[in-house]
Design an enzyme around this catalytic site. Structure first.
Site, mmCIF file in Angstrom:
data_model
loop_
_atom_site.group_PDB
_atom_site.id
_atom_site.type_symbol
_atom_site.label_atom_id
_atom_site.label_comp_id
_atom_site.label_asym_id
_atom_site.label_seq_id
_atom_site.Cartn_x
_atom_site.Cartn_y
_atom_site.Cartn_z
ATOM 1 N N ASP A 289 47.362 53.807 53.237
ATOM 2 C CA ASP A 289 46.513 53.160 52.113
ATOM 3 C C ASP A 289 45.283 52.856 53.104
ATOM 4 O O ASP A 289 45.193 52.407 54.156
ATOM 5 C CB ASP A 289 47.030 51.792 51.573
ATOM 6 C CG ASP A 289 48.089 52.253 50.509
ATOM 7 O OD1 ASP A 289 48.399 53.421 50.376
ATOM 8 O OD2 ASP A 289 48.369 51.314 49.596
ATOM 9 N N ASP A 290 44.093 52.494 52.353
ATOM 10 C CA ASP A 290 42.921 51.783 52.738
ATOM 11 C C ASP A 290 41.923 52.663 53.571
ATOM 12 O O ASP A 290 40.930 52.372 53.868
ATOM 13 C CB ASP A 290 43.138 50.605 53.472
ATOM 14 C CG ASP A 290 44.077 49.640 52.706
ATOM 15 O OD1 ASP A 290 44.238 48.343 53.373
ATOM 16 O OD2 ASP A 290 44.376 49.653 51.546
ATOM 17 N N HIS A 339 42.710 54.471 45.332
ATOM 18 C CA HIS A 339 43.195 53.052 45.859
ATOM 19 C C HIS A 339 42.070 51.914 45.642
ATOM 20 O O HIS A 339 41.775 51.063 46.278
ATOM 21 C CB HIS A 339 43.606 52.905 47.280
ATOM 22 C CG HIS A 339 44.325 51.750 47.647
ATOM 23 N ND1 HIS A 339 45.337 51.071 46.964
ATOM 24 C CD2 HIS A 339 44.187 50.814 48.681
ATOM 25 C CE1 HIS A 339 45.762 49.986 47.639
ATOM 26 N NE2 HIS A 339 45.140 49.847 48.778
ATOM 27 N N HIS A 343 38.795 48.102 47.128
ATOM 28 C CA HIS A 343 39.967 47.077 47.315
ATOM 29 C C HIS A 343 39.822 45.868 46.562
ATOM 30 O O HIS A 343 40.390 44.654 47.101
ATOM 31 C CB HIS A 343 40.069 46.801 48.827
ATOM 32 C CG HIS A 343 41.779 46.549 49.265
ATOM 33 N ND1 HIS A 343 42.339 45.615 49.120
ATOM 34 C CD2 HIS A 343 42.423 47.688 49.562
ATOM 35 C CE1 HIS A 343 43.603 45.847 49.395
ATOM 36 N NE2 HIS A 343 43.839 47.223 49.528
ATOM 37 N N HIS A 430 49.263 52.166 56.691
ATOM 38 C CA HIS A 430 47.854 52.019 56.622
ATOM 39 C C HIS A 430 47.187 53.183 57.711
ATOM 40 O O HIS A 430 47.329 52.738 58.834
ATOM 41 C CB HIS A 430 47.359 50.662 56.712
ATOM 42 C CG HIS A 430 47.918 49.883 55.599
ATOM 43 N ND1 HIS A 430 49.183 49.089 55.499
ATOM 44 C CD2 HIS A 430 47.144 49.425 54.481
ATOM 45 C CE1 HIS A 430 49.367 48.463 54.471
ATOM 46 N NE2 HIS A 430 48.283 48.626 53.657
HETATM 47 ZN ZN ZN Z 1 45.344 48.608 50.420
#
Ligand code: ZN
Length: 463
Positions: A289-290, A339, A343, A430
């Site tokens: 993620d991210d 995603h 954020h 991540h």
């Molecule tokens: Zn995230």
């Protein structure tokens, strides 16, 4: 004259005595008859409370009721929540009542002194401190007359003080029925649950969808089937276990919103993988993620080294900043999911902003890589029915969280992954930290050696 009167009196006394004797005899006979032949005509209830092993905060109330020669032994949970207790007790009492209705109508049985038994017991499954599942087993036996066995499941939510029958948990409106049937069929085949090979389970699946029983366990969703074609792999029923991450695909979003998501694995209660069971699914999926950012290239290099494909849940703003890295992800055969753009917590955002966060990311990924996004991972794993209604993307959560964003020590992250991963695991990482790339390098070889098939999350979840 006196003699006549005397004789007359004597006659009356004799008559009275006879009446008294007859009455006493009748009473005695009635008592005796009731006492000896119909002892169970007396109705009584006996109650007892014991601990529930799985959860010390819950009591198990056991109630024995005898009525008209029929015995009912029922159990129901006693929590500290009045509304939940009442809902579950009502359910049990309703079923007990139905049993006594049948037995009281059945006079033949009472005359012939045939026993009739009713039994309801339950199992308690703890998901976390706010959520539990309960499964009730009901069994009737009215000798030579009727035989009946049934299971019913409830999802308990202490936050909202609700106990919901799982019949209301499956989302019938969507195409999910087909997906769900496929998932169940796959597990039945993989685990060899059919008693006669190649027999059709279509009817079994239709029956299940008409009356679905579900348990949410700490790591999985269990679908409970009762069918003579299938092996009972758990108690008196067949349990089809699906990874928790596939829950969103089949559940009613309103009820799903009640669940505490994500369910984070507690290090104190690891569930060991089952690599020795050849029928158990050995597929696991890594998700990142991210990103993307410059560090994503380190993760991509490790994945290439082990020839493993993964799924990247990207932020739209990061794709705008690192378009080359986004293209490299696709070029190397990995998946990209959404995603949000920046954020944002979509539960807190207005519907307009939330929709823009999702749509902008879909668009920039398509413009940058040519890839149409299918998957969505809500930030912080948080969403509700209103967020769900904004998009058709599949919501993908996780069931293994090694806390790589927090720990930042490769060895610890690696241990967290190895301890908690089992067949069906969706691992959350991540790609923006080099420590995560190093941890990945430490675990991939070991997981492959253990026999795990590391796949994209879309393959694991069947999307
Ligand atoms: Zn995230």
């Amino acid at each position: 004259m006196i003699k006549t009167v005397h004789r007359h009196l004597k006659k009356q006394v004799k008559l009275s005595l006879l009446v008294i004797v007859l009455v006493v005899a009748f009473l005695a006979f009635s008592l005796l008859f009731n006492g000896l032949f119909k002892p169970s005509h007396a109705n009584y209830i006996f109650t007892q409370e014991v601990d529930v092993r799985q959860d010390p905060a819950i009591k198990r109330v056991i109630e024995m009721t005898t009525q008209e020669g029929s015995v009912s032994r029922v159990e129901f949970p006693k929590t500290n929540d009045h509304a939940i207790d009442e809902a579950l007790r009502d359910f049990v009492k309703k079923h007990q009542h139905a049993f006594f209705e049948v037995t009281s109508k059945n006079e033949n049985r009472i005359k012939q002194q045939q026993p009739a038994h009713h039994h309801i017991s339950f199992e308690w499954y703890v998901v976390d401190q706010n959520v539990a599942s309960v499964v009730f087993y009901e069994h009737w036996n009215i000798s030579n007359v009727a035989y009946h066995s049934n299971i019913e499941t409830f999802l308990i939510n202490f936050n909202s003080s609700t106990a919901v029958n799982s019949k209301h948990l499956i989302n019938f409106k969507s195409m999910n029925q087909v997906t769900l049937k496929e998932k169940i069929t796959n597990v039945i085949t993989q685990e060899g649950l059919l008693l006669t090979p190649n027999e059709s389970v279509q009817e079994t699946l239709d029956d299940f969808l008409k009356d679905p029983n579900i348990i949410i366990d700490r790591h999985t969703i269990k679908l409970l089937l009762q069918d003579s074609k299938l092996k009972n792999n758990e108690g008196t029923y067949t349990a089809i276990e699906l990874p928790f991450a596939s829950v969103p695909a089949i559940m009613n979003p309103n009820l799903l919103a009640l669940l505490p998501l994500p369910i984070i694995e507690k290090p104190t209660n690891p569930i060991p993988p089952k690599p020795n069971n050849p029928t158990y699914t050995n597929k696991i999926a890594f998700t990142f993620d991210d990103g993307p950012n410059a560090n994503t290239k380190k993760v991509l290099a490790v994945l290439k080294k082990y020839n493993v494909k993964a799924t990247f849940f990207v932020l739209g703003q990061q794709v705008a900043a690192y378009p080359d890295v986004a293209r490299q992800i696709i070029a190397e055969g990995h998946d990209i999911g959404n995603h949000t753009y920046s954020h944002k917590d979509l539960v807190k955002a207005s519907p307009e902003l939330a929709k823009a966060e999702i749509d902008k990311t879909n668009n920039i990924v398509f413009e940058t890589t040519g890839q149409t996004i299918k998957l969505f991972r809500p930030t912080y794993g948080r969403y509700n029915a209103s967020v769900k209604s904004l998009t058709n993307l599949h919501f993908v959560l996780w069931n293994v969280d090694p806390l790589d964003w927090k720990v930042r020590v490769p060895k610890t992250i690696a241990n967290n992954i190895l301890t908690h991963t089992k067949g069906g695991s969706v691992i959350l990482m991540h790609d923006i930290y080099s420590t995560s790339a190093e941890a990945l390098d430490m675990v991939l070889g070991q997981l492959i050696d253990k026999g795990y098939d590391i796949v994209k999350v879309s393959e694991l979840l069947g999307y």
